[in-house]
Design an enzyme around this catalytic site. Structure first.
Site, PDB file in Angstrom:
ATOM      1  N   ASN A   1      47.843  46.760  33.710  1.00 59.30           N
ATOM      2  CA  ASN A   1      48.513  45.470  34.929  1.00 59.30           C
ATOM      3  C   ASN A   1      47.564  45.329  36.166  1.00 59.30           C
ATOM      4  OD1 ASN A   1      49.701  45.453  32.699  1.00 59.30           O
ATOM      5  ND2 ASN A   1      51.473  46.218  32.792  1.00 59.30           N
TER       6      ASN A   1
ATOM      7  N   HIS B   1      42.514  47.864  36.115  1.00 58.43           N
ATOM      8  CA  HIS B   1      42.194  45.955  35.931  1.00 58.43           C
ATOM      9  C   HIS B   1      42.459  45.519  37.967  1.00 58.43           C
ATOM     10  CE1 HIS B   1      41.943  46.012  31.774  1.00 58.43           C
ATOM     11  NE2 HIS B   1      41.104  47.123  31.713  1.00 58.43           N
TER      12      HIS B   1
ATOM     13  N   CYS C   1      37.893  34.222  54.060  1.00 54.45           N
ATOM     14  CA  CYS C   1      37.723  34.878  54.822  1.00 54.45           C
ATOM     15  C   CYS C   1      37.467  34.655  56.475  1.00 54.45           C
ATOM     16  CB  CYS C   1      36.230  35.606  55.431  1.00 54.45           C
ATOM     17  SG  CYS C   1      36.504  36.873  56.022  1.00 54.45           S
TER      18      CYS C   1
ATOM     19  N   SER D   1      48.040  47.513  23.473  1.00 59.35           N
ATOM     20  CA  SER D   1      47.721  48.401  22.245  1.00 59.35           C
ATOM     21  C   SER D   1      46.324  48.356  22.386  1.00 59.35           C
ATOM     22  CB  SER D   1      47.147  45.960  22.277  1.00 59.35           C
ATOM     23  OG  SER D   1      46.541  45.569  22.365  1.00 59.35           O
TER      24      SER D   1
HETATM   25 ZN    ZN Z   1      34.280  37.572  55.115  1.00 56.28          ZN
END
Ligand code: ZN
Length: 253
Positions: A105, A122, A155, A197
């Site tokens: 999760n 993940h 950014c 699962s």
């Molecule tokens: Zn950057």
């Protein structure tokens, strides 16, 4: 055996376990209102195909489509609260009956419930990373800003688009948590699988590694899994009912 017998059998294994590791999947967060975005029934496949928009290729070419797609999921995740299943696993850690959690999760609810050792194979929605200079930033303020302004998070250092640290379709799994997850699977003598699962790699693999290393398997999942026949204890019930019963029994030992 009925569910009560299964719960007792699971408790026996956990009580005698020297190193118990939990492996959790989307089912643990269902009651927190978070759909399994990898499942076509999640509602997140209706407007776009995640395998395209939520792929690394898709993100690089159309980050705006990705952010449109993840918007409802990110809303749910930032608003979600840990449920009794998350809290039970945190309690088991506090009691010394759970060494770590490996999770598929991305919702960070295990850490928010108080679990300290969590391997997020993940990725997660805690941070975003610049796709150009790899600087990282806390995700929530930047994504909330995107909710308000509809302007893609960029950014501050180099101006490139920021990508949530969620593993996209077709993207390699993060090496550090993945190696840790494999190590934990080798090391444990009991693996408690909850709400998975066991169809998506690496979750499908880790219980096999644990079994081959001699560990016992406890599976708690609403539906059958491909590994049911390998497990010592299989409980087909909701994790929010079963895990608190385990934690409560361990607490009263
Ligand atoms: Zn950057």
């Amino acid at each position: 055996m009925d569910i009560e017998d299964m719960v007792q059998a699971a408790l026996d294994l956990i009580r005698h376990g020297r190193y118990v590791v939990a492996l959790t999947g989307a089912g643990v967060s269902t009651r927190s209102g978070i759909p399994d975005f990898r499942s076509p029934t999640s509602g997140l496949w209706e407007r776009a195909n995640p395998a395209e928009v939520a792929s690394l290729y898709g993100f690089r070419h159309h980050p705006e489509r990705f952010y449109d797609w993840i918007r409802p999921l990110a809303h749910l995740i930032f608003d979600a609260q840990p449920n009794p299943a998350h809290l039970a696993l945190a309690q088991m850690e506090t009691l010394g009956h759970l060494s770590s959690i490996i999770t598929q999760n991305i919702d960070m609810l295990h850490s928010r419930a108080g679990s300290h050792i969590v391997y997020e194979v993940h990725g997660h929605l805690r941070e975003v990373t610049c796709i150009q200079c790899f600087s990282t930033y806390p995700a929530e303020p930047l994504i909330q800003e995107f909710f308000r302004t509809n302007t893609l998070p960029r950014c501050p250092k180099c101006g490139n688009v920021l990508k949530p640290n969620v593993i996209l379709f077709g993207e390699q799994l993060p090496a550090v948590p993945l190696m840790a997850a494999r190590r934990e699977a080798h090391r444990c003598d009991v693996m408690l699988v909850a709400g998975s699962s066991l169809e998506v790699y690496p979750a499908a693999d880790l219980p096999l590694i644990a079994r081959q290393s001699g560990a016992s398997l406890i599976l708690v999942n609403l539906a059958e899994t491909p590994l049911d026949s390998l497990a010592q204890v299989v409980i087909h019930a909701d994790v929010v009912d079963v895990l608190p019963r385990l934690a409560a029994a361990l607490e009263s030992d």
